[in-house]
Design a protein around this motif. Structure first.
Motif, PDB file in Angstrom:
ATOM      1  N   GLU A 172       0.717 -13.091   7.460  1.00 31.23           N
ATOM      2  CA  GLU A 172       0.526 -13.900   6.831  1.00 31.23           C
ATOM      3  C   GLU A 172       0.347 -15.541   7.012  1.00 31.23           C
ATOM      4  O   GLU A 172      -0.259 -16.226   7.317  1.00 31.23           O
ATOM      5  N   SER A 226      -1.325 -24.961  -0.463  1.00 27.19           N
ATOM      6  CA  SER A 226      -1.971 -24.781  -1.926  1.00 27.19           C
ATOM      7  C   SER A 226      -2.271 -22.853  -1.288  1.00 27.19           C
ATOM      8  O   SER A 226      -2.924 -22.405  -0.685  1.00 27.19           O
ATOM      9  N   ASP A 227      -1.702 -21.985  -2.272  1.00 25.30           N
ATOM     10  CA  ASP A 227      -2.378 -20.530  -2.088  1.00 25.30           C
ATOM     11  C   ASP A 227      -3.756 -20.870  -1.959  1.00 25.30           C
ATOM     12  O   ASP A 227      -4.485 -20.578  -2.068  1.00 25.30           O
ATOM     13  N   ARG A 286      -6.829 -19.744   0.359  1.00 20.80           N
ATOM     14  CA  ARG A 286      -8.268 -19.285  -0.406  1.00 20.80           C
ATOM     15  C   ARG A 286      -9.722 -19.670   0.207  1.00 20.80           C
ATOM     16  O   ARG A 286     -10.337 -18.906   0.408  1.00 20.80           O
TER      17      ARG A 286
END
Length: 227
Positions: free
Chosen positions: A93, A136-137, A141
């Motif tokens: 990650e 942010s996620d 992405r």
């Protein structure tokens, strides 16, 4: 004074801030920031020695703009930059986050002087990153999808890393060349910025000039996109 890591970057003709007496011969530094926002260049081992546990852990996540400078992240044959710590999923990650942030910053900051490098959507994420120090996620992405779509092309991750390294090193070389002899290297820099690419003939000719400059840093051109 507490420090926190911000990036790995090229740093020419400077000494490690740790007062160890070492000039950063690799021309690469781990940049640490103090509580007042002032940045300082460190060698990889000294950087780790000046960070607390949380700061050392962040070394795995900071952007790295030096991937086209082979071998610069090693001392004595061992990795010392904290990128691999046996953390499994956490390391994966961290590596993904590092790559995405590096890609965004290459386009929005480091190569902003090159036409076409910046993207409006990346500009929005970049502004949020500067304000909050995080993404942010959804942003991770989306940026990851952009990076994947550009892979292997002019604005792909590997190409931008290579362009940035050559851009910085050519600029530094020009400063060490007499003004009346800069035309060849200056022409190569203009070509690089116009095309995000150098031919093998240009790379070979440039290398002969770079070798004449104190602190010569060999670069890996394999990341250039294949036209």
């Amino acid at each position: 004074m507490p420090f926190y890591p911000v990036r790995k970057d090229f740093a020419f003709d400077v000494q490690c801030h740790a007062k160890c007496g070492h000039t950063l011969k690799s021309n690469v530094a781990t940049i640490l920031c103090d509580e007042h926002g002032t940045e300082y260049p460190f060698g990889p081992t000294c950087a780790r020695n000046h960070l607390d546990e949380d700061g050392a852990a962040q070394l795995r996540r900071i952007p790295d703009f030096t991937k086209a400078a082979p071998g610069q992240d090693r001392e004595g044959g061992k990795r010392v930059d904290g990128e691999h710590s046996g953390g499994g999923v956490r390391d994966d990650e961290a590596a993904k986050f590092k790559r995405i942030v590096t890609y965004m910053l290459l386009r929005q900051e480091r190569l902003a002087h090159i036409p076409g490098a910046q993207l409006d959507v990346l500009g929005q994420y970049h502004a949020a990153y500067l304000e909050e120090g995080a993404l942010s996620d959804d942003a991770v992405r989306h940026i990851g999808n952009i990076e994947k779509k550009t892979a292997g092309g002019r604005y792909g991750y590997n190409n931008l890393q290579t362009v940035y390294a050559f851009d910085r090193c050519i600029e530094r070389a020009i400063r060490g060349i007499p003004e009346d002899r800069r035309s060849f290297v200056g022409d190569i820099l203009r070509y690089l910025r116009d095309n995000l690419y150098l031919t093998q003939k240009q790379i070979d000719g440039l290398d002969k000039w770079l070798k004449r400059i104190d602190g010569y840093l060999p670069l890996d051109p394999s990341g250039f996109w294949k036209r």
